[in-house]
Enzyme design. Sequence first.
Site, PDB file in Angstrom:
ATOM      1  N   ASN A  80      34.000  33.520  38.573  1.00 33.88           N
ATOM      2  CA  ASN A  80      35.041  33.494  39.620  1.00 33.88           C
ATOM      3  C   ASN A  80      34.178  33.214  41.050  1.00 33.88           C
ATOM      4  O   ASN A  80      33.061  34.052  41.298  1.00 33.88           O
ATOM      5  CB  ASN A  80      35.358  35.018  39.770  1.00 33.88           C
ATOM      6  CG  ASN A  80      36.265  35.423  40.909  1.00 33.88           C
ATOM      7  OD1 ASN A  80      36.151  35.012  41.972  1.00 33.88           O
ATOM      8  ND2 ASN A  80      37.403  36.266  40.769  1.00 33.88           N
ATOM      9  N   HIS A 125      33.693  34.799  46.266  1.00 31.51           N
ATOM     10  CA  HIS A 125      32.749  35.173  47.160  1.00 31.51           C
ATOM     11  C   HIS A 125      31.948  34.031  47.692  1.00 31.51           C
ATOM     12  O   HIS A 125      31.043  34.631  48.420  1.00 31.51           O
ATOM     13  CB  HIS A 125      31.927  36.488  46.529  1.00 31.51           C
ATOM     14  CG  HIS A 125      32.988  37.665  46.252  1.00 31.51           C
ATOM     15  ND1 HIS A 125      33.706  38.196  47.354  1.00 31.51           N
ATOM     16  CD2 HIS A 125      33.174  38.417  45.134  1.00 31.51           C
ATOM     17  CE1 HIS A 125      34.548  38.956  46.759  1.00 31.51           C
ATOM     18  NE2 HIS A 125      34.177  38.799  45.294  1.00 31.51           N
ATOM     19  N   HIS A 181      41.078  33.656  43.192  1.00 31.60           N
ATOM     20  CA  HIS A 181      42.003  34.658  43.668  1.00 31.60           C
ATOM     21  C   HIS A 181      42.418  34.327  45.072  1.00 31.60           C
ATOM     22  O   HIS A 181      41.666  34.468  45.818  1.00 31.60           O
ATOM     23  CB  HIS A 181      41.486  36.134  43.420  1.00 31.60           C
ATOM     24  CG  HIS A 181      42.584  37.215  43.739  1.00 31.60           C
ATOM     25  ND1 HIS A 181      42.297  38.495  43.981  1.00 31.60           N
ATOM     26  CD2 HIS A 181      43.816  37.062  44.215  1.00 31.60           C
ATOM     27  CE1 HIS A 181      43.345  39.098  44.039  1.00 31.60           C
ATOM     28  NE2 HIS A 181      44.347  38.433  44.370  1.00 31.60           N
ATOM     29  N   ARG A 235      44.514  35.312  47.715  1.00 42.78           N
ATOM     30  CA  ARG A 235      45.041  36.858  48.166  1.00 42.78           C
ATOM     31  C   ARG A 235      45.730  36.505  49.359  1.00 42.78           C
ATOM     32  O   ARG A 235      45.785  35.687  49.940  1.00 42.78           O
ATOM     33  CB  ARG A 235      43.900  37.725  48.816  1.00 42.78           C
ATOM     34  CG  ARG A 235      43.251  38.543  47.707  1.00 42.78           C
ATOM     35  CD  ARG A 235      42.084  39.282  48.425  1.00 42.78           C
ATOM     36  NE  ARG A 235      41.660  40.356  47.263  1.00 42.78           N
ATOM     37  CZ  ARG A 235      42.285  41.620  47.190  1.00 42.78           C
ATOM     38  NH1 ARG A 235      43.088  42.009  47.754  1.00 42.78           N
ATOM     39  NH2 ARG A 235      41.923  42.203  46.304  1.00 42.78           N
ATOM     40  N   ARG A 282      41.598  36.355  52.447  1.00 42.70           N
ATOM     41  CA  ARG A 282      40.253  36.720  52.945  1.00 42.70           C
ATOM     42  C   ARG A 282      39.027  35.853  52.416  1.00 42.70           C
ATOM     43  O   ARG A 282      38.180  35.886  52.771  1.00 42.70           O
ATOM     44  CB  ARG A 282      39.980  38.352  52.555  1.00 42.70           C
ATOM     45  CG  ARG A 282      39.921  38.619  51.235  1.00 42.70           C
ATOM     46  CD  ARG A 282      39.518  39.828  50.930  1.00 42.70           C
ATOM     47  NE  ARG A 282      40.779  40.847  51.439  1.00 42.70           N
ATOM     48  CZ  ARG A 282      40.830  42.092  50.877  1.00 42.70           C
ATOM     49  NH1 ARG A 282      40.066  42.607  49.885  1.00 42.70           N
ATOM     50  NH2 ARG A 282      42.151  42.869  51.032  1.00 42.70           N
ATOM     51  N   GLU A 284      44.159  33.640  40.002  1.00 40.37           N
ATOM     52  CA  GLU A 284      44.426  34.705  40.039  1.00 40.37           C
ATOM     53  C   GLU A 284      45.753  34.897  41.254  1.00 40.37           C
ATOM     54  O   GLU A 284      45.051  34.504  42.590  1.00 40.37           O
ATOM     55  CB  GLU A 284      43.360  35.606  40.286  1.00 40.37           C
ATOM     56  CG  GLU A 284      42.643  36.053  39.010  1.00 40.37           C
ATOM     57  CD  GLU A 284      41.361  37.223  39.384  1.00 40.37           C
ATOM     58  OE1 GLU A 284      41.404  37.757  40.436  1.00 40.37           O
ATOM     59  OE2 GLU A 284      40.458  36.929  38.767  1.00 40.37           O
ATOM     60  N   THR A 301      40.029  44.243  43.836  1.00 43.20           N
ATOM     61  CA  THR A 301      41.157  44.509  42.976  1.00 43.20           C
ATOM     62  C   THR A 301      41.089  46.057  42.002  1.00 43.20           C
ATOM     63  O   THR A 301      40.139  45.779  41.173  1.00 43.20           O
ATOM     64  CB  THR A 301      41.514  43.485  41.885  1.00 43.20           C
ATOM     65  OG1 THR A 301      41.585  42.216  42.702  1.00 43.20           O
ATOM     66  CG2 THR A 301      42.792  43.710  41.263  1.00 43.20           C
ATOM     67  N   GLU A 337      44.130  40.738  30.549  1.00 41.46           N
ATOM     68  CA  GLU A 337      42.756  40.784  31.090  1.00 41.46           C
ATOM     69  C   GLU A 337      42.665  42.375  31.005  1.00 41.46           C
ATOM     70  O   GLU A 337      43.332  43.011  31.977  1.00 41.46           O
ATOM     71  CB  GLU A 337      42.495  39.891  32.142  1.00 41.46           C
ATOM     72  CG  GLU A 337      41.265  40.289  32.634  1.00 41.46           C
ATOM     73  CD  GLU A 337      40.437  39.220  33.540  1.00 41.46           C
ATOM     74  OE1 GLU A 337      41.116  37.945  33.709  1.00 41.46           O
ATOM     75  OE2 GLU A 337      39.558  39.570  34.311  1.00 41.46           O
ATOM     76  N   HIS A 371      35.752  42.498  35.659  1.00 45.76           N
ATOM     77  CA  HIS A 371      35.565  43.218  36.733  1.00 45.76           C
ATOM     78  C   HIS A 371      34.470  44.203  36.578  1.00 45.76           C
ATOM     79  O   HIS A 371      34.377  44.930  36.024  1.00 45.76           O
ATOM     80  CB  HIS A 371      37.028  43.953  37.019  1.00 45.76           C
ATOM     81  CG  HIS A 371      36.980  44.455  38.663  1.00 45.76           C
ATOM     82  ND1 HIS A 371      36.144  45.303  39.354  1.00 45.76           N
ATOM     83  CD2 HIS A 371      37.630  43.596  39.555  1.00 45.76           C
ATOM     84  CE1 HIS A 371      36.584  45.255  40.544  1.00 45.76           C
ATOM     85  NE2 HIS A 371      37.350  44.148  40.659  1.00 45.76           N
TER      86      HIS A 371
END
Length: 251
Positions: A10, A13, A46, A48, A52, A73, A104, A154, A197
């Site tokens: 992922n 970030h 993801h 959003r 963000r 996502e 999340t 998931e 996660h």
Amino acid sequence: MAEKLRLGVNIDHVATLRNARGGAVPDPLRAAAIAEAAGADGITAHLREDRRHMRDADIDALMEALNVPLNFEMAATDEMQAIALRHKPHAVCVVPEKREERTTEGGLEVAREENKLAGFIAPLREAGSRVSIFIAADQRQIEAAHRIGAEVIELHTGTYCDAHAEGRFEERDDELKRLTDMAAFADDLGLEVHAGHGLTYGCVPPIAALPQIMELNIGHFLMGEALFLGLGPAIEKMRGIMDAARAGVAD
Ligand code: PXP
């Protein structure tokens, strides 16, 4: 021996860091290329509602450039459905989203929203995306995910990882037992099982060892380790720990 476990990296970030200064660096696409070279089997991103981290242009660029599958996502909104239908990514993972949360926080409430979600995912499946539902290790939610026609679930490993990190080992072990039982339960129903996660080098082995789990999606910890080790080596180290756990070899 269980099948090889896939690693989805992922890269959200990388975009968080970029957006902190508002410019073009660090570039999530460059991170994706390094992740691919380091052994990622897929890239997860993801988008959003508040953009963000990932932005629409990032998803466009990833769809264009990736050589490995994109796991997109998104929340169950009309806007995101339209974006997914335009891109037709390999996989769509439907996640709950709250504006005020930092990440999340929980799994999707599928059981309460069954009809709405069944209607929501049907066009995505028809468009050829594999639909995954991000849920807690809860039998009711797994049964509902199966009923609405999801091919993949998931399992949210956040509770397990937090308990591990905070030294609440009894709670950690209870949650690991739930994850173990529910991975087997979902697999028996014919669902493909993923997990993710909060996973770290320290807490990933027992999850990687669960034979029904086919894919782990890992982001935040890897990006933090990348500061110290470099992104490629941080991912290679995770890959090595996952593979050793899968093979039943203590790391
Ligand atoms: N899987 C899902 C469905 C997620 O929403 C996230 C966080 O965006 C992850 C995996 C990765 O979690 P982490 O960044 O804590 O590794």
